[in-house]
Design a protein around this motif. Structure first.
Motif, PDB file in Angstrom:
ATOM      1  N   ALA A  90     -88.212 -12.513  84.818  1.00  0.00           N
ATOM      2  CA  ALA A  90     -88.119 -12.647  86.278  1.00  0.00           C
ATOM      3  C   ALA A  90     -88.890 -13.866  86.756  1.00  0.00           C
ATOM      4  N   GLU A  91     -90.009 -14.153  86.111  1.00  0.00           N
ATOM      5  CA  GLU A  91     -90.820 -15.314  86.488  1.00  0.00           C
ATOM      6  C   GLU A  91     -90.043 -16.607  86.262  1.00  0.00           C
ATOM      7  N   GLN A  92     -89.370 -16.703  85.123  1.00  0.00           N
ATOM      8  CA  GLN A  92     -88.591 -17.899  84.818  1.00  0.00           C
ATOM      9  C   GLN A  92     -87.395 -18.045  85.755  1.00  0.00           C
ATOM     10  N   ALA A  93     -86.736 -16.932  86.051  1.00  0.00           N
ATOM     11  CA  ALA A  93     -85.588 -16.977  86.965  1.00  0.00           C
ATOM     12  C   ALA A  93     -86.027 -17.418  88.356  1.00  0.00           C
ATOM     13  N   PRO A 135     -88.397 -28.585  74.201  1.00  0.00           N
ATOM     14  CA  PRO A 135     -88.554 -27.293  74.879  1.00  0.00           C
ATOM     15  C   PRO A 135     -89.583 -27.367  76.000  1.00  0.00           C
ATOM     16  N   LEU A 136     -89.231 -26.835  77.131  1.00  0.00           N
ATOM     17  CA  LEU A 136     -90.151 -26.789  78.257  1.00  0.00           C
ATOM     18  C   LEU A 136     -89.762 -25.583  79.114  1.00  0.00           C
ATOM     19  N   VAL A 137     -90.623 -24.588  79.137  1.00  0.00           N
ATOM     20  CA  VAL A 137     -90.311 -23.323  79.802  1.00  0.00           C
ATOM     21  C   VAL A 137     -91.265 -23.121  80.967  1.00  0.00           C
ATOM     22  N   GLU A 138     -90.712 -22.790  82.121  1.00  0.00           N
ATOM     23  CA  GLU A 138     -91.541 -22.467  83.281  1.00  0.00           C
ATOM     24  C   GLU A 138     -91.927 -21.003  83.222  1.00  0.00           C
ATOM     25  N   GLY A 139     -93.225 -20.749  83.135  1.00  0.00           N
ATOM     26  CA  GLY A 139     -93.689 -19.382  83.021  1.00  0.00           C
ATOM     27  C   GLY A 139     -93.865 -18.987  81.565  1.00  0.00           C
ATOM     28  N   ALA A 140     -94.313 -17.754  81.355  1.00  0.00           N
ATOM     29  CA  ALA A 140     -94.553 -17.260  80.002  1.00  0.00           C
ATOM     30  C   ALA A 140     -93.234 -17.030  79.279  1.00  0.00           C
ATOM     31  N   CYS A 141     -93.173 -17.482  78.028  1.00  0.00           N
ATOM     32  CA  CYS A 141     -91.978 -17.296  77.215  1.00  0.00           C
ATOM     33  C   CYS A 141     -92.154 -16.059  76.348  1.00  0.00           C
ATOM     34  N   VAL A 142     -91.030 -15.446  75.985  1.00  0.00           N
ATOM     35  CA  VAL A 142     -91.087 -14.242  75.166  1.00  0.00           C
ATOM     36  C   VAL A 142     -91.762 -14.511  73.829  1.00  0.00           C
TER      37      VAL A 142
END
Length: 200
Positions: A90-93, A135-142
């Motif tokens: 939800a954070e990433q979305a 790779p660049l992810v906004e928020g915590a990744c799984v």
């Protein structure tokens, strides 16, 4: 001998942004640039529109600046692969929605960018393609940034766990597993590949 008169002061000229080469932008970066440009929302690519689309890409890249463009495109790519793998949080979305308020416009920009790259109209440089895999992810990744995450495949057996490669941080399963040991891959699927798994 008298000293020469001081050189007249020349006021600094106007700021000049670095030249932007569309060939040095990946398809994802071109899409984000189009999203930020003056391209009309309902625009559809037509034969002969290449110069206009290139102008919009340059305009959008200049508006964002290259570093922000690279960053936004990397975020968008990671969002897409995590969503396709049903791993989006939800954070990433929420972060993606805040960055790209119009999913329809972003999809349209991606289609137009692909049309320009197709048929060799505006090729993509090797450096741009290499950068597009960052790779660049906004928020915590799984995966917590390690490239691997645990999958419990038997609800009644807590010990029945395998590690799966993260499609954002480790799409090809090449990053060494934190626990060490061999990486075993499933046979490629019809689509050209599948997730990698690790058994300790």
């Amino acid at each position: 001998m008298p000293a020469p008169p001081p050189a007249p002061h020349t006021p600094p000229g106007p700021f000049e942004a670095p030249a932007i080469s569309v060939e040095e932008l990946s398809p994802g970066e071109r899409a984000v640039a189009l999203y930020a440009s003056a391209m009309p929302d309902g625009y559809r690519f037509r034969q002969g529109d290449g110069p206009q689309v290139v102008a919009w890409i340059v305009q959008g890249a200049a508006r964002l600046g290259l570093e922000e463009l690279y960053r936004a495109a990397a975020y968008a790519r990671s969002h897409r692969v995590l969503r396709m793998a049903h791993l989006l949080t939800a954070e990433q979305a929420r972060a993606h929605s805040d960055r790209f308020g119009s999913p329809r416009r972003l999809d349209r920009a991606g289609a137009v960018a692909a049309a320009v790259a197709g048929s060799g109209r505006v090729p993509v440089s090797g450096a741009a393609l290499a950068r597009s895999g960052r790779p660049l992810v906004e928020g915590a990744c799984v995966c917590g940034g390690t490239g691997w995450f645990d999958v419990h495949f038997e609800p009644l057996d807590p010990a029945a766990v395998v590690s799966r490669n993260c499609p954002a941080h480790n799409p090809e399963g090449r990053t060494p597993h934190p626990a060490g040991g061999p990486v075993r891959r499933r046979p490629p699927t019809v689509s050209g590949g599948g997730p990698s798994y690790w058994w300790g």
